[in-house]
Design a protein around this motif. Structure first.
Motif, PDB file in Angstrom:
ATOM      1  N   LYS A   1       0.820  -1.217   0.000  1.00  0.00           N
ATOM      2  CA  LYS A   1       0.000   0.000   0.000  1.00  0.00           C
ATOM      3  C   LYS A   1       0.848   1.258   0.000  1.00  0.00           C
ATOM      4  CE  LYS A   1      -3.923  -2.034   2.475  1.00  0.00           C
ATOM      5  NZ  LYS A   1      -4.624  -2.097   3.770  1.00  0.00           N
ATOM      6  N   GLY A   2       2.138   1.115   0.338  1.00  0.00           N
ATOM      7  CA  GLY A   2       2.996   2.287   0.506  1.00  0.00           C
ATOM      8  C   GLY A   2       4.128   2.352  -0.494  1.00  0.00           C
ATOM      9  N   PRO A   3       5.388   2.205  -0.010  1.00  0.00           N
ATOM     10  CA  PRO A   3       6.549   2.479  -0.874  1.00  0.00           C
ATOM     11  C   PRO A   3       6.678   1.558  -2.084  1.00  0.00           C
ATOM     12  CG  PRO A   3       7.243   1.586   1.275  1.00  0.00           C
ATOM     13  CD  PRO A   3       5.796   1.894   1.387  1.00  0.00           C
ATOM     14  N   LEU A   4       6.085   0.351  -2.057  1.00  0.00           N
ATOM     15  CA  LEU A   4       6.224  -0.551  -3.214  1.00  0.00           C
ATOM     16  C   LEU A   4       4.892  -0.713  -3.951  1.00  0.00           C
ATOM     17  CD1 LEU A   4       8.576  -3.345  -1.766  1.00  0.00           C
ATOM     18  CD2 LEU A   4       9.168  -1.168  -2.837  1.00  0.00           C
ATOM     19  N   GLN A   5       4.026   0.297  -3.807  1.00  0.00           N
ATOM     20  CA  GLN A   5       2.712   0.256  -4.468  1.00  0.00           C
ATOM     21  C   GLN A   5       2.907   0.091  -5.970  1.00  0.00           C
ATOM     22  OE1 GLN A   5       0.378   3.569  -3.359  1.00  0.00           O
ATOM     23  NE2 GLN A   5      -1.561   2.693  -4.040  1.00  0.00           N
ATOM     24  N   GLY A   6       2.094  -0.787  -6.557  1.00  0.00           N
ATOM     25  CA  GLY A   6       2.199  -0.996  -8.006  1.00  0.00           C
ATOM     26  C   GLY A   6       3.066  -2.193  -8.360  1.00  0.00           C
ATOM     27  N   LEU A   7       3.874  -2.667  -7.401  1.00  0.00           N
ATOM     28  CA  LEU A   7       4.699  -3.851  -7.667  1.00  0.00           C
ATOM     29  C   LEU A   7       3.940  -5.105  -7.241  1.00  0.00           C
ATOM     30  CD1 LEU A   7       8.259  -2.737  -6.459  1.00  0.00           C
ATOM     31  CD2 LEU A   7       7.163  -2.391  -8.666  1.00  0.00           C
ATOM     32  N   LYS A   8       4.286  -6.237  -7.835  1.00  0.00           N
ATOM     33  CA  LYS A   8       3.643  -7.512  -7.471  1.00  0.00           C
ATOM     34  C   LYS A   8       4.367  -8.069  -6.246  1.00  0.00           C
ATOM     35  CE  LYS A   8       1.047 -11.226  -8.823  1.00  0.00           C
ATOM     36  NZ  LYS A   8       0.979 -11.940  -7.563  1.00  0.00           N
ATOM     37  N   VAL A   9       3.698  -7.985  -5.068  1.00  0.00           N
ATOM     38  CA  VAL A   9       4.296  -8.419  -3.797  1.00  0.00           C
ATOM     39  C   VAL A   9       3.600  -9.692  -3.335  1.00  0.00           C
ATOM     40  CG1 VAL A   9       4.697  -7.803  -1.371  1.00  0.00           C
ATOM     41  CG2 VAL A   9       4.851  -6.038  -3.150  1.00  0.00           C
ATOM     42  N   GLU A  10       4.371 -10.732  -3.002  1.00  0.00           N
ATOM     43  CA  GLU A  10       3.794 -11.970  -2.461  1.00  0.00           C
ATOM     44  C   GLU A  10       4.471 -12.321  -1.147  1.00  0.00           C
ATOM     45  OE1 GLU A  10       1.974 -15.136  -4.479  1.00  0.00           O
ATOM     46  OE2 GLU A  10       3.073 -14.715  -6.336  1.00  0.00           O
ATOM     47  N   ILE A  11       3.838 -13.238  -0.380  1.00  0.00           N
ATOM     48  CA  ILE A  11       4.419 -13.646   0.906  1.00  0.00           C
ATOM     49  C   ILE A  11       4.756 -15.135   0.890  1.00  0.00           C
ATOM     50  CG2 ILE A  11       3.212 -11.864   2.228  1.00  0.00           C
ATOM     51  CD1 ILE A  11       1.279 -14.072   3.175  1.00  0.00           C
ATOM     52  N   LEU A  12       5.712 -15.504   1.763  1.00  0.00           N
ATOM     53  CA  LEU A  12       6.093 -16.910   1.918  1.00  0.00           C
ATOM     54  C   LEU A  12       6.509 -17.132   3.367  1.00  0.00           C
ATOM     55  CD1 LEU A  12       6.753 -19.648   0.413  1.00  0.00           C
ATOM     56  CD2 LEU A  12       9.115 -18.849   0.341  1.00  0.00           C
ATOM     57  N   HIS A  13       5.907 -18.126   4.020  1.00  0.00           N
ATOM     58  CA  HIS A  13       6.333 -18.449   5.388  1.00  0.00           C
ATOM     59  C   HIS A  13       6.040 -19.914   5.683  1.00  0.00           C
ATOM     60  CE1 HIS A  13       2.141 -18.362   6.773  1.00  0.00           C
ATOM     61  NE2 HIS A  13       2.003 -17.177   6.182  1.00  0.00           N
ATOM     62  N   GLY A  14       6.562 -20.393   6.795  1.00  0.00           N
ATOM     63  CA  GLY A  14       6.536 -21.823   7.100  1.00  0.00           C
ATOM     64  C   GLY A  14       5.172 -22.400   7.415  1.00  0.00           C
ATOM     65  N   ARG A  15       4.186 -21.554   7.749  1.00  0.00           N
ATOM     66  CA  ARG A  15       2.882 -22.112   8.118  1.00  0.00           C
ATOM     67  C   ARG A  15       1.896 -22.156   6.949  1.00  0.00           C
ATOM     68  NH1 ARG A  15       3.491 -20.186  13.400  1.00  0.00           N
ATOM     69  NH2 ARG A  15       2.093 -18.428  13.244  1.00  0.00           N
ATOM     70  N   MET A  16       2.376 -21.798   5.751  1.00  0.00           N
ATOM     71  CA  MET A  16       1.507 -21.920   4.580  1.00  0.00           C
ATOM     72  C   MET A  16       1.388 -23.391   4.177  1.00  0.00           C
ATOM     73  SD  MET A  16       3.054 -18.661   2.466  1.00  0.00           S
ATOM     74  CE  MET A  16       2.375 -19.133   0.885  1.00  0.00           C
ATOM     75  N   GLN A  17       0.338 -23.723   3.445  1.00  0.00           N
ATOM     76  CA  GLN A  17       0.195 -25.086   2.930  1.00  0.00           C
ATOM     77  C   GLN A  17       1.331 -25.369   1.937  1.00  0.00           C
ATOM     78  OE1 GLN A  17      -1.978 -27.544   3.785  1.00  0.00           O
ATOM     79  NE2 GLN A  17      -2.486 -26.107   5.425  1.00  0.00           N
ATOM     80  N   PRO A  18       1.871 -26.594   1.940  1.00  0.00           N
ATOM     81  CA  PRO A  18       3.011 -26.905   1.061  1.00  0.00           C
ATOM     82  C   PRO A  18       2.764 -26.576  -0.406  1.00  0.00           C
ATOM     83  CG  PRO A  18       2.699 -28.643   2.668  1.00  0.00           C
ATOM     84  CD  PRO A  18       1.557 -27.693   2.852  1.00  0.00           C
TER      85      PRO A  18
END
Length: 760
Positions: A571-588
């Motif tokens: 929503k802020g400094p990287l607005q317009g870029l494709k941002v995704e998340i990755l962490h250990g509790r996501m489904q494999p």
């Protein structure tokens, strides 16, 4: 360390049940030998006994004197306005002069009862002046009862060097000193573990003399003599244990695994688009020589981030497949197992036949759905199978069948490989990636799946100083890859002081935007996921698990979290870029999909936890911003940084921290920013951690056996002890001629530690 029968007397018998219970519960001391090996932490210099007539000002003194009189005064003060403040004034004399002692408040009760006129005692404290008279305020004291005990106590308390012991709230250092005083005569019966020739050749004092000098030194030279000797004990006995492990390994049978002249390995090498580095060729030769012998290889491969360890390991696996065996690679996380599977399949190309069934099983007479890029037509092809805990039932069933029939030559997976139901046709090689992530039981269980002990290759990208490798992995032969493949780019690292200079952080996000506009990608790493309970106890456990430094505890704000940071950036400094998340509790499957999109260049910025720390390889990712970088250990930061600069474009790593400039945390970050030498950083990391952590105690559950030996400072002793130990074990593997050494080994290798070494 060396608990000879004479020193195995339980402390309960010698010191009484109450003291023995406290020592056992709080210090892990159970026998006379344990207590004798509980060495002083440091020594306090109190000077010789001082005559009251000539006491020096502002110095710590010890005096032996008799109480002349004691008076309790009450007075009014801000804390006790009704005149209920108490002050005890005691006058003591030694015949040469008089001195006043003063105690205040609640501290008056005990001395008021004990320091009666005529009582003789020893007093220690700092000399000051009050109302133009010398005094000691709140001195420590020890009553002297009876002449013999008095003389003994005077000597032990008033010597130039007073030992201070690692103590607990329930057992003060001076009580420990008295207990050790009681058992010290037993030191004469300690049997020496060092061979006479070694001890005499190096001019070391005997063990009984060392124990006496460490606990009752008369001079600083005594302490040096004792420490020099006891360091050798620790280094030598541990190295003998490891040398015997190595010797035992050479006695085990293993199937020699030699690659055929025109087999899978040759076909693989022929299709490589580049030449192996000199280092990769050298290490491969060492591994192939080991694989060709009829006892199990036991080798540690350490290499800098990005030095090409996976390629070396894959060539070893192909050599084993060539010889008719199976090879397995054990990875610590599903993300890494999937990454390894993808990169192995890509490197092998048509040499990797179909091996990962999505959901549809193969139909009789017709091929099942194959993973993209796994063609299955080449003459020497072998099946490369992935096995993880989250696979669907059908895919898992087929993977297990391929393992049991031998259809799968190469198997890559997580701890799911260790389960009882997993059977191999002919397991020839186990490759363990990032071994520090696995308990020894897990590694041992996998090795136990071979009909004969399989060869073992342990890989780590955490550079380990030479002496630590000799101490922790002393039963492994070590290969080092210290040369980066051609085409690797430099990584610039900078500390971003977010609290001192907020505009630096704004500039960091601008730099990320610039990298993306140039066609590259970026990682943003956070210490926390953000959806956990804000339970401080859970948080503390998590911090410990992530290897966070102690300064993190002082930080009141919770660590920055992936979910929060990703939302703020999008929503802020990287607005317009494709941002995704990755962490250990996501489904494999979700994790795998995110990594695939990032690897394919569909995602601009990946906001992740340390799940990307090891092995993730996206050459187009050139920038990394590590938030709350002070919450990570030095080696962990070095690992994370290794994820960028893997292609032809230079890499950038920004270490964001709110810690003040003068803090130890910032100094640690400055060290990471200033060097790319992982071995240098590992020394810094080690100096900031307990020796016990380094010795793998988190895995073995045993207390550290090192009391005076420091693996960094005592590099020379450890190296020499390793040579001496190898010679002793080669000449006499059972140590029949060295009963003292055998006894010392038995004491060092309690059950847990014995298993730790065996499974290492």
């Amino acid at each position: 360390m060396d608990l000879v029968p004479a020193l195995q007397e339980p402390l309960k018998k010698v010191l009484g049940p109450a003291t023995a219970k406290v020592m056992a519960e709080h210090l892990g001391l159970h026998t006379v030998g344990d207590l004798l090996h509980h060495y002083p932490r440091r020594y306090e210099e109190r000077g010789q006994l001082t005559h009251l007539a000539d006491l020096p000002m502002d110095e710590h003194v010890t005096v032996v004197a008799q109480v002349a009189d004691a008076r309790l005064h009450t007075f009014a003060s801000s804390k006790a306005p009704r005149g209920k403040g108490q002050r005890l004034e005691v006058t003591i004399t030694d015949g040469s002069g008089r001195l006043q002692l003063v105690f205040f408040g609640n501290g008056v009760h005990k001395p008021h009862k004990e320091l009666l006129p005529g009582t003789r005692a020893m007093f220690a404290g700092k000399v000051s002046v009050f109302n133009r008279r010398l005094q000691l305020a709140h001195p420590a004291y020890e009553l002297l009862r009876g002449d013999t005990e008095g003389e003994e106590t005077v000597e032990s308390w008033a010597g130039a060097l007073i030992p201070l012991y690692p103590a607990t709230a329930k057992l003060e250092s001076w009580k420990l000193a008295k207990a050790i005083q009681t058992v010290l005569p037993s030191a004469q019966e300690a049997v020496d573990p060092l061979p006479d020739s070694l001890r005499e050749g190096r001019g070391l004092v005997s063990l009984p003399e060392a124990l006496l000098k460490i606990h009752r030194p008369h001079t600083k030279a005594d302490i040096e003599d004792a420490r020099a000797r006891l360091k050798w004990d620790e280094a030598f006995v541990l190295q003998v244990a490891l040398a015997r492990r190595r010797h035992a390994e050479t006695q085990l049978p293993a199937v020699p695994r030699k690659p055929g002249p025109d087999g899978l390995l040759t076909a693989f090498d022929d299709r490589l688009p580049f030449t192996l580095t000199d280092g990769q060729q050298r290490v491969s030769r060492e591994i192939f020589d080991d694989l060709a012998t009829d006892h199990p290889m036991h080798r540690l491969l350490q290499g800098e981030v990005g030095s090409g360890k996976t390629l070396v390991a894959l060539r070893a696996m192909l050599a084993v497949v060539d010889s008719g065996g199976q090879a397995v690679m054990l990875a610590p996380t599903e993300v890494l197992a999937q990454q390894h599977h993808r990169s192995v399949v890509e490197m092998m190309g048509e040499l990797a036949s179909w091996g990962l069934w999505r959901e549809a099983p193969p139909q009789r007479g017709g091929g099942g759905r194959r993973e993209g890029g796994m063609l299955g037509g080449a003459e020497h092809a072998t099946k490369v199978v992935l096995l993880t805990g989250s696979m669907g039932a059908a895919a898992r069933r087929h993977a297990l069948l391929d393992l049991a029939t031998g259809e799968a030559g190469i198997v890559i997976g997580t701890h799911a490989l260790i389960e009882d139901k997993v059977q191999f046709h002919d397991l020839g090689l186990v490759v363990v990636d990032e071994q520090h992530r696995f308990g020894v039981e897990q590694r041992d269980a996998l090795r136990g799946k071979g009909k004969q002990p399989p060869h073992l290759l342990v890989m780590t990208a955490t550079p380990i100083p030479r002496t630590v490798a000799m101490t922790v992995f002393g039963d492994l032969e070590t290969s080092v890859l210290d040369q980066l493949p051609a085409g690797r780019s430099p990584i610039a690292s900078h500390v971003v002081p977010a609290a001192d200079k907020p505009h630096f952080l704004a500039r960091a996000w601008e730099r990320v935007g610039e990298e993306v506009s140039n066609g590259h990608q970026a990682y943003v790493v956070c210490p926390r996921i953000g959806d956990e309970d804000d339970d401080p106890k859970k948080g503390a456990k998590k911090k410990a698990a992530q290897g966070e430094p102690p300064e993190a505890d002082a930080e009141k704000r919770p660590p920055l979290a992936v979910l929060d940071v990703a939302e703020q950036l999008a929503k802020g400094p990287l607005q317009g870029l494709k941002v995704e998340i990755l962490h250990g509790r996501m489904q494999p499957d979700d994790k795998d999909a995110v990594m695939r999109r990032f690897a394919a260049g569909e995602t601009d910025v990946l906001v992740a936890t340390t799940v990307i720390e090891v092995g993730v390889n996206v050459p187009n990712a050139t920038a990394m911003v590590i938030m709350d970088a002070d919450r990570f250990g030095v080696s962990q930061l070095h690992q994370l940084r290794g994820r960028v600069g893997r292609g032809s474009a230079p890499g950038l790593c920004l270490l964001v921290s709110e810690m003040p400039e003068a803090s130890a945390a910032r100094q640690r970050l400055n060290a990471v920013a200033s060097t790319r030498d992982g071995f240098e950083l590992s020394r810094i990391d080690l100096e900031q951690r307990r020796e016990g952590d380094v010795l793998g105690q988190a895995q073995s559950g045993a207390r550290t056996s090192l009391r005076v030996l420091a693996v960094i400072e005592d590099e020379e002793i450890i190296a020499e002890a390793r040579q001496e130990a190898a010679a002793v074990v080669a000449a006499d593997p059972e140590l029949t001629g060295l009963p003292g050494l055998r006894t010392a080994l038995e004491a060092l290798l309690d059950d847990e530690r014995e298993q730790y070494l065996e499974k290492g």
